[in-house]
Design an enzyme around this catalytic site. Structure first.
Site, PDB file in Angstrom:
ATOM      1  N   ASP A 195       0.948  -1.247   0.030  1.00  0.00           N
ATOM      2  CA  ASP A 195       0.028  -0.033   0.001  1.00  0.00           C
ATOM      3  C   ASP A 195       1.052   1.149   0.065  1.00  0.00           C
ATOM      4  O   ASP A 195       2.272   1.262   0.202  1.00  0.00           O
ATOM      5  CB  ASP A 195      -0.805   0.105   1.086  1.00  0.00           C
ATOM      6  CG  ASP A 195      -2.118   0.782   0.938  1.00  0.00           C
ATOM      7  OD1 ASP A 195      -2.202   1.732   0.605  1.00  0.00           O
ATOM      8  OD2 ASP A 195      -3.336   0.034   1.071  1.00  0.00           O
ATOM      9  N   HIS A 272      -3.585   2.688  -4.653  1.00  0.00           N
ATOM     10  CA  HIS A 272      -3.093   2.462  -3.390  1.00  0.00           C
ATOM     11  C   HIS A 272      -1.409   2.073  -3.618  1.00  0.00           C
ATOM     12  O   HIS A 272      -0.894   1.200  -3.009  1.00  0.00           O
ATOM     13  CB  HIS A 272      -3.601   1.481  -2.587  1.00  0.00           C
ATOM     14  CG  HIS A 272      -4.812   2.102  -1.904  1.00  0.00           C
ATOM     15  ND1 HIS A 272      -4.862   2.631  -0.871  1.00  0.00           N
ATOM     16  CD2 HIS A 272      -6.137   1.826  -2.247  1.00  0.00           C
ATOM     17  CE1 HIS A 272      -6.058   2.949  -0.476  1.00  0.00           C
ATOM     18  NE2 HIS A 272      -6.938   2.743  -1.239  1.00  0.00           N
ATOM     19  N   GLU A 328     -10.574   1.887  -4.551  1.00  0.00           N
ATOM     20  CA  GLU A 328     -10.347   3.287  -4.283  1.00  0.00           C
ATOM     21  C   GLU A 328      -9.505   3.899  -5.515  1.00  0.00           C
ATOM     22  O   GLU A 328      -8.443   4.614  -4.872  1.00  0.00           O
ATOM     23  CB  GLU A 328      -9.738   3.472  -2.910  1.00  0.00           C
ATOM     24  CG  GLU A 328     -10.915   2.997  -1.991  1.00  0.00           C
ATOM     25  CD  GLU A 328     -10.422   3.508  -0.530  1.00  0.00           C
ATOM     26  OE1 GLU A 328     -11.418   4.356   0.081  1.00  0.00           O
ATOM     27  OE2 GLU A 328      -9.587   3.167  -0.236  1.00  0.00           O
TER      28      GLU A 328
HETATM   29  C1  ACM Z   1     -10.784  -0.680   1.655  1.00  0.00           C
HETATM   30  O1  ACM Z   1     -11.116  -0.564   2.710  1.00  0.00           O
HETATM   31  N1  ACM Z   1     -10.400   0.238   1.009  1.00  0.00           N
HETATM   32  C2  ACM Z   1     -11.007  -1.935   0.812  1.00  0.00           C
END
Ligand code: ACM
Ligand code: ZN
Length: 689
Positions: A195, A272, A328
């Site tokens: 991440d 991410h 996201e």
């Molecule tokens: C998440 O909580 N962005 C999967």
């Protein structure tokens, strides 16, 4: 000398087992509760170092025997069934209901313990039940109640997720959590290895991932996030971070395997990924480091990188499932990128959703060729779902429902019930967290099969708890967030709905929490639970209740609460701003008028606001309260300045109000936003007395 001493200790640590606790027989309540358990009068005594027999063969036999030898009963293997006090047998004569992976029969008489299962996992889980039933003396002797148990899991997938990117946790810590998972019959460890805050997996072909992207000049995620989000070389004097070597992974996978836990690695894409595109900026749309969190989907180099990383990952993890994230993405960069635009044109993709889906499809094809199944967060539905993909539904159950309707398998992990980074008690009593309010009973209440897709329940593989660690920087805090909520999730995942029993579960948890503490874990102690915000428990009566609210500024539809009625419905918010009582205003002031219908005597007007810096919820900088009799001429009663700065990082609820004597039909309440981009104002009720 010290070095040698450390070396001697390590193998012991590596074989540590969640041992017995000082419970009495009467206190034993197996968690998760078996599907069927009958008790009989009397006890069975087992002395330490007693013999056990098993007909397991090969590696299963060796690993099981090692595990039992390390158990608090220190069971020793014997080849003769007659000599054995405990018998673990694989059997092919069990009824259909006990053919399932993990199912078992456990019978304890005054003379012997007899276990039967159709697979090794069943024998292992029977032993976990045995451990929980035992009253163990310090010398290793143990007493057991006499029971007959027939047990099997409701779901095949019972998962725990841990984010080791935002804060890094050691190999030993991971093993400790695997021990607890085994105790509660959890069988998938979803390892969030990559991440923006740090890459945590050795990839030989891309050394910068672990030399630089795994380190940052800040120990704490929040400081890193607010301080420029930079990385540094591991040799820098202020470097903080870490990663797992291939050797570490091998050890952890083997440790998990012995406990019948599959480790699923997550390699995040296409978003991410700030840490990757910082060290390999050529993989981003801009080509510049520190400008993006997304991979460029237009460039072939992105696919080359991802596939190479996945190949090494697959080499390390025998799991049939590989998680590719997918959540996201900020798709705006793709819309501006000439490479992405070219890709869209060439592939006939109508928008950036389809561009994302193009990447997911290609990765899914690649994983399929390697004999692996792809799991992704529910955003992988956007732009069209790849065939065979498994959807992990986190933004509620909607993604899971949609995927199941399309015939896809689903793992349920809706934030409302499964996000263990949320507060589990009154935020004022807890270490800082990201927000929310997820109590033990709320986790326990979850049913992963929504009514709407009841007829497709076989597509729901199971359920998972997610532990994101932005605000969790110590091992103790991680455990505080996971336990005892994981116990509730284990019962959600294992026990049939009609067998669940909150009262006995809660009692069991109180005992089990003490046991966890004895074992060196740091669970939240339910004995000290404060409970829901008192204001939220009883509706408030006031003159403005049920009166019409005119909105001069709009509330966000994501946090609409009860819509136009929300601010005068008498219902005040609880600890969670998600609870559909708090109304949210994004990037705007709040400006509302309550119409009292007739001119009314008024002595007080107030509203409460929330500040919680994690999700960008801030108190107003000031509040203006005005009144009018005709709705056009307003008299200002009060301006209230807020003296709590936006840097105040604890959860706080603050009232802003006026008291006095006035007469009015219209009450105008204005709250000025602090102006931070992406900032929220949250309030729950305009109280008029
Ligand atoms: C998440 O909580 N962005 C999967
Ligand atoms: Zn691009």
């Amino acid at each position: 000398m010290l070095k040698h001493f450390t070396k001697l200790l390590l193998p012991l640590l590596a074989l540590a087992i969640f041992t017995g606790c000082s419970k009495t027989i009467e206190q034993n309540r197996i968690i998760p509760l078996p599907q069927s358990i009958s008790y009989f009068d009397g006890t069975f005594q087992l002395s330490a170092n007693s013999y056990f027999y098993t007909n397991l063969v090969g590696q299963d036999r060796v690993e099981f025997a090692d595990y039992l030898k390390e158990s608090p009963f220190a069971l020793q293997q014997v080849d003769s069934k007659e000599q054995a006090k405990v018998v673990f047998e694989i059997s092919n004569t069990l009824p259909d209901s006990l053919q399932k992976e993990g199912a078992y029969l456990l019978n304890i008489t005054s003379k012997q313990v007899q276990v039967e299962a159709t697979n090794p996992a069943g024998l292992f889980y029977a032993f976990q039940s045995l451990l929980q039933l035992a009253q163990i003396e310090t010398n290793g002797n143990a007493s057991f109640p006499l029971v007959d148990i027939a047990d099997y899991p409701r779901f095949n997938y019972r998962g725990l997720h841990l984010d080791v990117s935002r804060h890094f946790y050691t190999k030993e810590f991971i093993k400790k959590q695997l021990d607890a998972m085994a105790r509660y019959k959890m069988n998938y460890f979803h390892w969030h290895l990559t991440d923006g805050a740090g890459w945590r997996l050795e990839i030989s072909q891309y050394p910068e991932l672990t030399e630089i992207a795994a380190y940052r000049p800040y120990a704490n995620w929040k400081e890193w996030w607010n301080g420029g989000r930079k990385y540094c070389h591991y040799s820098d004097s202020n470097a903080v971070g870490g990663y797992y070597t291939k050797q570490d992974v091998e050890e952890i996978v083997a440790y998990a395997n012995q406990r019948h836990i599959t480790v699923i690695p997550e390699i995040e894409m296409p978003a991410h990924s700030e840490e990757v595109v910082a060290v390999y900026p050529q993989l981003s749309c801009t080509g510049q480091p520190y400008t993006s969190a997304e991979f460029c989907i237009g460039k072939e180099a992105t696919f080359e990188f991802l596939q190479n990383v996945l190949l090494e990952t697959i080499d390390m993890f025998p799991s049939a499932y590989i998680h590719i994230g997918g959540d996201e993405a900020d798709k705006r960069g793709w819309a501006k990128c000439k490479d992405c635009q070219r890709r869209m044109k060439e592939e006939g993709l109508k928008d950036v959703d389809e561009l994302q889906s193009y990447l997911i499809h290609r990765i899914q094809d690649f994983l399929s060729q390697q004999g692996k199944r792809m799991i992704g967060w529910d955003e992988i539905l956007e732009g069209g779902l790849a065939p065979n993909a498994i959807v992990m539904s986190w933004r509620g159950e909607g993604g899971g429902i949609e995927a199941a309707k399309k015939g896809h398998q689903v793992i349920m992990t809706p934030a409302e019930f499964c996000y263990f980074d949320a507060y589990q008690d009154a935020p004022v009593s807890q270490p800082e967290a990201i927000g929310g309010y997820l109590t033990l009973d709320k986790v326990y209440s979850y049913n992963p099969v929504p009514e709407e897709i009841k007829d497709k329940s076989d597509l729901i593989l199971g359920v998972q708890a997610n532990t994101w660690t932005e605000y969790i920087s110590t091992p103790e805090h991680v455990e505080h967030m996971i336990y005892p909520r994981l116990l509730a999730l284990s019962e959600v995942a294992w026990t049939q709905v009609d067998k669940k029993d909150w009262e006995s579960f809660r009692e069991g948890v109180l005992k089990e929490t003490a046991c966890l503490q004895e074992q060196g874990y740091s669970p939240f102690d339910l004995n000290h639970e404060v409970g829901e915000r008192t204001e939220a428990v009883t509706p408030i009566e006031h003159l403005g209740k049920s009166k019409k609210v005119i909105y001069n500024t709009p509330y966000s539809h994501h946090y609409a609460a009860a819509g136009d009625e929300s601010l005068t419905d008498g219902l005040r918010g609880g600890w969670s701003y998600h609870d559909k009582r708090w109304q949210g205003f994004l990037n705007t002031d709040l400006d509302v008028i309550v119409d009292m219908e007739t001119v009314t005597d008024i002595t007080a007007i107030y509203a409460e606001f929330l500040q919680l810096s994690g999700p960008y919820i801030w108190l107003p900088t000031n509040v203006i309260i005005s009144v009018s009799t005709d709705g056009s001429e307003y008299t200002q009663l009060k301006t209230i300045e807020n003296d709590i700065p936006t840097t105040y990082d604890k959860y706080i609820v603050v009232p802003f109000g006026w008291e006095g004597n006035t007469q009015a039909r219209f009450v105008r309440y204005q709250a000025t936003s602090c102006g931070i981009d992406g900032g929220w104002l949250f309030t729950d009720e305009i109280v008029i007395k």
